[in-house]
Structures are given as C-alpha cells and as structure tokens.
Design a protein around this motif. Structure first.
Motif, mmCIF file in Angstrom:
data_model
loop_
_atom_site.group_PDB
_atom_site.id
_atom_site.type_symbol
_atom_site.label_atom_id
_atom_site.label_comp_id
_atom_site.label_asym_id
_atom_site.label_seq_id
_atom_site.Cartn_x
_atom_site.Cartn_y
_atom_site.Cartn_z
ATOM 1 N N PRO A 1 77.291 90.042 105.697
ATOM 2 C CA PRO A 1 77.934 91.110 106.479
ATOM 3 C C PRO A 1 77.624 92.486 105.890
ATOM 4 O O PRO A 1 77.596 92.656 104.668
ATOM 5 N N VAL A 2 77.383 93.486 106.757
ATOM 6 C CA VAL A 2 77.121 94.856 106.311
ATOM 7 C C VAL A 2 77.978 95.822 107.121
ATOM 8 O O VAL A 2 78.300 95.565 108.287
ATOM 9 N N ASP A 3 78.322 96.931 106.494
ATOM 10 C CA ASP A 3 79.150 97.939 107.156
ATOM 11 C C ASP A 3 78.306 98.885 108.006
ATOM 12 O O ASP A 3 78.744 99.344 109.057
ATOM 13 N N GLN A 4 77.098 99.214 107.515
ATOM 14 C CA GLN A 4 76.274 100.206 108.198
ATOM 15 C C GLN A 4 75.524 99.553 109.358
ATOM 16 O O GLN A 4 74.843 98.540 109.188
ATOM 17 N N GLU B 1 76.266 92.161 111.562
ATOM 18 C CA GLU B 1 77.449 92.978 111.816
ATOM 19 C C GLU B 1 78.687 92.296 111.250
ATOM 20 O O GLU B 1 78.949 91.119 111.527
ATOM 21 N N ALA B 2 79.421 93.048 110.455
ATOM 22 C CA ALA B 2 80.598 92.476 109.806
ATOM 23 C C ALA B 2 81.734 92.326 110.803
ATOM 24 O O ALA B 2 81.954 93.178 111.663
ATOM 25 N N GLN C 1 85.409 92.674 111.775
ATOM 26 C CA GLN C 1 86.489 93.540 111.323
ATOM 27 C C GLN C 1 87.825 92.772 111.315
ATOM 28 O O GLN C 1 88.059 91.902 112.155
ATOM 29 N N GLU D 1 91.697 98.516 109.232
ATOM 30 C CA GLU D 1 90.646 97.663 109.797
ATOM 31 C C GLU D 1 89.365 97.842 108.980
ATOM 32 O O GLU D 1 88.777 98.928 108.969
ATOM 33 N N VAL D 2 88.949 96.796 108.298
ATOM 34 C CA VAL D 2 87.714 96.835 107.506
ATOM 35 C C VAL D 2 86.941 95.531 107.727
ATOM 36 O O VAL D 2 87.454 94.572 108.321
ATOM 37 N N ALA D 3 85.681 95.502 107.256
ATOM 38 C CA ALA D 3 84.846 94.311 107.419
ATOM 39 C C ALA D 3 85.352 93.180 106.541
ATOM 40 O O ALA D 3 85.766 93.394 105.390
ATOM 41 N N THR E 1 85.134 92.570 102.472
ATOM 42 C CA THR E 1 85.410 93.784 101.700
ATOM 43 C C THR E 1 86.325 93.445 100.523
ATOM 44 O O THR E 1 87.210 92.590 100.625
#
Length: 514
Positions: A409-412, A443-444, A446, A496-498, A501
């Motif tokens: 998973p990536v945030d960007q 895509e992470a 959320q 709300e985060v991936a 994290t």
C-alpha cells in the motif's frame, strides 16, 4: 575488530577462529542482508606483495566455480593495512572438530565425504587450480549434512603454510606440485577418518616431514579392522610417494570411491594376469595378425596423405577472449561454444577465460573446436519508479530469469502501479538465476484510526493491529493516567489514513520520580 565495517559493506561480528593464514569472522553483508564469513589475513602474509598477486589471480578463478561441495570466495580487497577475503558462511562442524579425540567414521561415511571432496576437486583442477591446503580443518559438514571444501583460491602453495601432516612429499620439499598433490592430501584426510589418526605424526614438524618423505604408511585397516580391502587400496594408492603412482586425476579417485560405495569389489589398480587356455595361443596369434592388418591399412592411409592431422590444445585459461581465440587459431583450432561465469566482485576482471574444454595439453584433430567459459558481468538494474511491466521487461532484457512481484500500500497516487523498492539494490552484482523481488505500489485502503486513549497498552495494540495498523510505543510519565495506560495517540482517533500506517501511542510510566 568486531563492529568494524569493511568496504562500507561487511560488518564484522564474532570471531569464528584462527587458521594458518588468517583469522575468520562471522559478518553481515549489509548490502544483501546476508551472513558471510570474512578472513583477515595475518599481517606478515598480507604484506607479501608476491603472495597477494598470486592470491588475487587464484581468487578470480575460484569465484567463478559452481559446485555443491565448494565454498567459493565472493569478494576480497584491502582496507588500510588489512587484507580480507569474503566467502559464503557455512554453519556446521569441520572434520577436525568431528574427529577430535581420535574418533573414527564408518567406512561408508568416510568414503562418501572423500568422494564429495574428490568431485569438488575435479572442478577445481579443471580450472587449472591446485588447492594446496586440504586438511580436516577446511573440510566442513554443514548443519544439513552437506560436505564443503573451504579455502579454494587461497594460494596455499605460495604461502608454504600447509598443515605438515597433510601436505604431499613434493610440497614438503618445495618442489613443483600439481593436482596429484591435492589427491595425496585428500588421502590423508580419508586415512584419518578411517584410522582415527594421520599416517605420519610427531611432536615436531621436522620429524613429520622426514616421515612423510621416507616412510611407508601402514594401511588404515592396521588400526581399524573394519576398513575393507577396497578402501585400503584407494588410500594406499593415493598416498604413493611418487606422484606417477598415485591417481592421475580426481576423476580416477572419485571413480574408485564410488565403486566401493555402490557395491562390492576392488578398484582396478593394475590389470590381472590371466591364465591362458590351450587355445589361447591360437586366438592370440589370430589377434596379432588382425592388428597388424589394421595397422598396415592405417599406415597406408597416412603415407598416402589421407590421415587426420592432430594438434595439441594450448592453455588459454587466464587469457582475454580475443587473445584466446587467436591462440587457438594459431594452433590450428577454432573457438567453440562460449559460456558465461558471472563475477561476484568488482575486483574480478570481465572477459577472461576461466575454463576450457578440451583441457590444455590434450590432442585434437586439426580444426576442432575448443569451448571456453568466460567471466561476464550482470549488475542489478535500477527499476524503482518504473511501472511493473516496464520493470519486469527491463530485468528480463538484462538477463534476469526470476522476478517476484509483491504489492504494498502507498499513500501517494503517483506511486500506484510503480516499483517502490527492489532487492537486490541497483548496482549489486548478480547472475541470471538470482531471485529479484519488486514491491509495487497499490492504492492504500483508507480506515479510521480507533480511539485507544485510556486503554492498557496490550488492549490498545490489539485494537489497532486488528484494524490493520502498525503500532509504535513510546513512554512518558503522567500524574493523571495510570501506569501502563495510553496517554495519547498519533494520528488522532477517527482520522482517515491508509491501512498499514504506523500509529504511535504514548504509554504512561506513572508519576515522575520525585
């Protein structure tokens, strides 16, 4: 020495022991994340420029060897006054450790170990190397039972530091040595495995050398009656003072050891004289007539100009490929199939012949082809930032055969579908069979961070990890929150985060000390 980093890559850890040439350390290859063994040469050896020249020439060849019973060098070089050699790390026991206290091995087990080493020597000698230092302390049996020949390429003959009880008579006298000297040393190892002692020993080196030059050893069965005559024959032949009376190649010795292991019988050392029947003279006479007739035909063809001219194969090992091609053509031969051996260190030269087939000195028909093995380089390409398809395509074009792709998973958003990490790292020397691992961004997912403030540390970790987050724990004193409970968290609750994290929680250690 522990904690020292060599070549900004090899982190020295505990000392494994000392030998006749060097101290050996367990180390970590920080670039590959792999354990290795590092030999630090003794100063008086490292300062000998002539020896270092011979050492590096042998290491370049030894690094290309591929055989399950050979532990090969991976890298070497100097740093300050230190000279080091890096090799694969083998965990297990040396034969010296196994045989300490006069232990004997069952004949079948001893013969199996000897045959494994003999087969390794076939490869070593096929590359025009002589080990020169074979002894029980550099033959290892790994934790999974693999037999390994160590210290290949260490230029033992040039040091004059071979173990006296194991070196051949010619090596002890400083005479020229060849592959047959290694077979003598292997026979001493086999002797000790069977008899629980070496053939010649004494409190001082001078007496040992005198005995190995002048005395005939008793067969192993004189000490251990369970040793069969077949194995006695192998040992006695290989321990001959005259190299011409020993096995002339490791392949010959391997054949007799396997003959013993695979079934009853005695290896053929000399053809037996058979008793002839009353018709033997007639058949012998007819045979001679037939041979003479054939010889006459052959001579007729030769004198008529129809014979095939033979030439001697030159030694091209150590030459650059173009030079080897020219040497073969000058000798009436052609360059045949070319195979690659991939270098493992930047100190190794690319494009050098490290093996040839047929071997130097053999006779071949004029115009025959000689195959060679040449050093080649394959450096890991940099594929970070490329799409998965482009990265895999680039690796395949470079020659990499095994590529494993994992998703992370990536945030960007721009990292989705792109390579974010690779192993090995760019520039690392590899070969086509090296397994390459790529981490490709996706895509992470959320998710909201749970509220864990006020919970015990264990309960907080369990809740966060169950929701798909990693946890980092920090501590702080507090007069309000009981010891062991969470004071605060970051990111805050309901953010709300991936998933994946890291959530940092601060755990109370209780009121500050007064």
């Amino acid at each position: 020495m522990e904690g020292k980093i060599l070549k900004q890559r090899y982190l020295l850890k505990g000392k494994l022991g000392g030998g006749r040439l060097a101290d050996t350390y367990q180390a970590e290859d920080t670039q590959m994340g792999a354990p290795v063994a590092v030999k630090i040469l003794y100063p008086e050896i490292a300062s000998n420029a002539a020896y270092i020249g011979k050492l590096e020439a042998e290491l370049k060849v030894a690094a290309t060897l591929r055989h399950p019973n050979i532990t090969r060098p991976l890298d070497w070089g100097s740093e300050g006054e230190l000279y080091f050699v890096v090799s694969e790390l083998i965990t297990g026991q040396s034969l010296r450790e196994i045989l300490d206290g006069g232990e004997k091995l069952p004949p079948q087990r001893a013969a199996r170990i000897a045959s494994d080493i003999s087969q390794a020597l076939e490869v070593v000698h096929g590359h025009s190397l002589v080990h020169g230092g074979i002894a029980t302390n550099n033959i290892f049996v790994s934790d999974i039972g693999e037999v390994k020949l160590m210290d290949v390429g260490m230029a033992w003959v040039a040091t004059g530091r071979g173990t006296p009880q194991f070196i051949s008579p010619e090596q002890a006298q400083g005479l020229a040595v060849d592959a047959r000297s290694d077979l003598y040393s292997l026979a001493v190892v086999l002797y000790e495995m069977l008899a629980g002692r070496v053939p010649f020993d004494a409190p001082d080196t001078q007496t040992v050398v005198y005995k190995l030059i002048n005395e005939v050893p008793a067969p192993p069965s004189s000490t251990n009656p369970t040793v069969p005559a077949t194995l006695d024959t192998v040992v006695v032949k290989a321990l001959s003072k005259d190299p011409a009376l020993r096995y002339q190649s490791a392949r010959e010795m391997t054949a007799d050891l396997l003959h013993y292991l695979e079934g009853p019988g005695v290896p053929v050392v000399a053809a037996p004289v058979e008793k002839k029947s009353s018709h033997a003279g007639i058949w012998a006479a007819l045979g001679i007539i037939a041979i003479l007739a054939i010889a006459g035909v052959i001579l007729a063809i030769v004198f008529a100009g129809g014979g095939t001219e033979t030439v001697q194969v030159p030694n091209v090992v150590g030459m650059k490929q173009d030079d080897a091609k020219k040497a073969l053509e000058d000798g009436g031969l052609e360059l045949g199939n070319i195979e690659d051996q991939y270098i493992t260190s930047q100190s190794q030269e690319v494009g050098v012949v490290v093996a040839q087939d047929p071997a130097a000195g053999t006779s071949q028909d004029k115009g025959s082809k000689v195959g060679v093995t040449v050093t080649a380089e394959l450096a890991m390409p940099n594929v970070i930032g490329l799409s998965q398809d482009d990265a895999v395509s680039n690796l395949k074009k470079a020659g990499v055969k095994v590529v494993e792709v994992n998703k992370t998973p990536v945030d960007q958003a721009q990292a989705v579908g792109k390579v974010v990490t690779q192993a090995p790292s760019a520039g690392t020397l590899i070969d086509p069979d090296t397994s390459v691992t790529l981490e490709v961004g996706e895509e992470a997912t959320q998710a909201a961070v749970p509220n864990v403030v006020g919970l015990s540390q264990n309960a907080a970790e369990e809740q966060l990890e169950g929701a798909g987050f990693a946890v980092k724990v920090e501590e702080a004193s507090s007069t309000e929150v009981p010891q062991g409970n969470v004071i605060q968290q970051n990111p805050a609750a309901n953010t709300e985060v991936a998933k994946g994290t890291t959530v940092t929680i601060t755990v109370s250690t209780g009121p500050p000390a007064s």
